[in-house]
Design an enzyme around this catalytic site. Sequence first.
Site, mmCIF file in Angstrom:
data_model
loop_
_atom_site.group_PDB
_atom_site.id
_atom_site.type_symbol
_atom_site.label_atom_id
_atom_site.label_comp_id
_atom_site.label_asym_id
_atom_site.label_seq_id
_atom_site.Cartn_x
_atom_site.Cartn_y
_atom_site.Cartn_z
ATOM 1 C CD GLU A 1 -2.848 -0.854 2.150
ATOM 2 O OE1 GLU A 1 -3.985 -0.356 2.138
ATOM 3 O OE2 GLU A 1 -2.509 -1.534 3.264
ATOM 4 C CG HIS A 2 0.578 3.333 2.535
ATOM 5 N ND1 HIS A 2 0.905 2.427 3.676
ATOM 6 C CD2 HIS A 2 -0.405 3.508 2.814
ATOM 7 C CE1 HIS A 2 -0.184 2.411 4.493
ATOM 8 N NE2 HIS A 2 -0.977 2.988 4.012
ATOM 9 C CB ILE B 1 0.185 2.320 9.944
ATOM 10 C CG1 ILE B 1 -0.722 1.209 9.291
ATOM 11 C CG2 ILE B 1 -0.617 3.046 10.743
ATOM 12 C CD1 ILE B 1 -1.962 1.841 8.442
ATOM 13 C CD GLU C 1 -10.077 2.715 29.096
ATOM 14 O OE1 GLU C 1 -10.128 1.568 29.189
ATOM 15 O OE2 GLU C 1 -9.787 3.209 28.173
ATOM 16 N N GLY D 1 -8.072 -0.192 20.512
ATOM 17 C CA GLY D 1 -6.733 -1.053 20.322
ATOM 18 C C GLY D 1 -6.798 -1.464 18.700
ATOM 19 C CB VAL D 2 -4.255 -1.976 16.494
ATOM 20 C CG1 VAL D 2 -4.345 -0.774 16.465
ATOM 21 C CG2 VAL D 2 -2.999 -2.559 17.327
ATOM 22 C CB ALA E 1 6.974 3.603 15.192
ATOM 23 C CG HIS F 1 19.570 27.333 35.617
ATOM 24 N ND1 HIS F 1 18.140 27.085 36.220
ATOM 25 C CD2 HIS F 1 19.671 28.581 35.710
ATOM 26 C CE1 HIS F 1 17.733 28.022 36.598
ATOM 27 N NE2 HIS F 1 18.427 29.179 36.318
#
Length: 483
Positions: free
Chosen positions: A40-41, A45, A221, A289-290, A337, A462
């Site tokens: 695809e690319h 992702i 959640e 999620g994935v 990643a 600092h």
Amino acid sequence: MANQTANQYDLIVIGGGPGGYVAAIRASQLGMKVGVVEREHMAGICSNWGCIPTKALLRSAEIYSHMGHAKDYGLKATEFDFEISDVVKRSRQIAARMNNGVSFLMKKNKIDIIWGEAKLKKGGEVEVGPSSKTAMEPAVPAPKGVLPHGTYKAKHIIVATGARPRILPGIEPDGKNIWTYFEALVPDEMPKSLLVMGSGAIGIEFASFYASMGAEVTVVELLPQIMPVEDKEISAHARKRFEKRGIKILTEAKVAKVENGKGGVTAHIELKDGRKEKIEAEKLISAVGVQANVENIGLDEVGVKTEKGFIVTDGFCKTNVDGVYAIGDVAGPPMLAHKAEHEGVLCVEKIAGMDVHPMDDNKIPGCTYCEPQVASVGLTEEQAKKTGREIRVGRFPFVGNGKAIALGEPDGLVKTVFDAKSGELLGAHMVGAEVTELIQGFVVAMNLETTEEELMHTIFPHPTLSEMMKESVLDAYDRALNI
């Protein structure tokens, strides 16, 4: 090591995402003949639909938010607005730039790109055919200069096929009112109201973006705290900041049913105490999620073992089948990643016979680029206590740091967790401005097995936000100087 036979390689990588392309480059550096199969690319992702374009959107939101508070900085900005199409356009241009950059790196490193969908075959073969339509995009035409479909052979094959959004039954994305992160990245117009299911990094980043751009946002959640993998204290601090920005948050809450109509969605929420609530919104983002892309790539045919939807690997990314490896999201969490990239390098170096160390999941940093930012590495305070060790915990608030005050960012916290006996840094957790850029200091310290004494003796510049890192260490041993 290179093999000059056409269609035969030392290494074939299936997937051109951050793990796959980095593995390919490292293999080429080590003298291997390398091919990358991509459907695809290039850049995956992360660069096309994840890490990079979301950060572009969040940067636009950050600047827009600062413009709204110009008076706080002694400035005047009485007229300012945005066109969501221009914000999206900038994000997509940056994604395209990353895609082109990875393609350039493939050419620079003399790596062949084989365009299409891969399937593992026995005997070290990879069959490449046309790309099918996926959950991400329609199939795209092959770019110039890539190799055609066919059967390719390799001594070693790395599976780096990544993952896709997890879909809940009854709440299937329609691309109109119910979105995954793909649709959320390219809105046609700015929704007035938005419901986000899931408060992991993806859900919270989109909640933060849309809230900054003016949408009324609700986050639901299932677990007791938002950003469930983070330290409880850090999560609680972030929640207060989100709610102060107007984001409504429901924890220990379940989206039982979603009614999808012409004007938006109605979500039926079940709360822990038995109460039920209905929330209406123009759009809903499903960020629950994935799931790994393990289907239709020939794993069963060659006998690669999977468990709970992920490919099973050892500490060096090797599967149970000789010559087949897996890296990145397809090999299991954490789905990051930088974890995929590190796995790609160590996997290739192990193949090359180099002396490498297996991945230590405890030293993988996590970053969430919401407002406020959240970053962490290692054990949370609760996890450290469960190990049975005696621990020391240090905290330092942003309000005690001159640079944070000068930036107009006095809200935040740096927290460190040490083994009380050895001085080992067990974990570090941060919430506040730019903490995603600070966390690497603690990651380096943990990799070098640095103790609290060495951190205390380190001179931090600092005025910087990084001084809070040292102060949190000092506080763990009752020696904080500026609070």
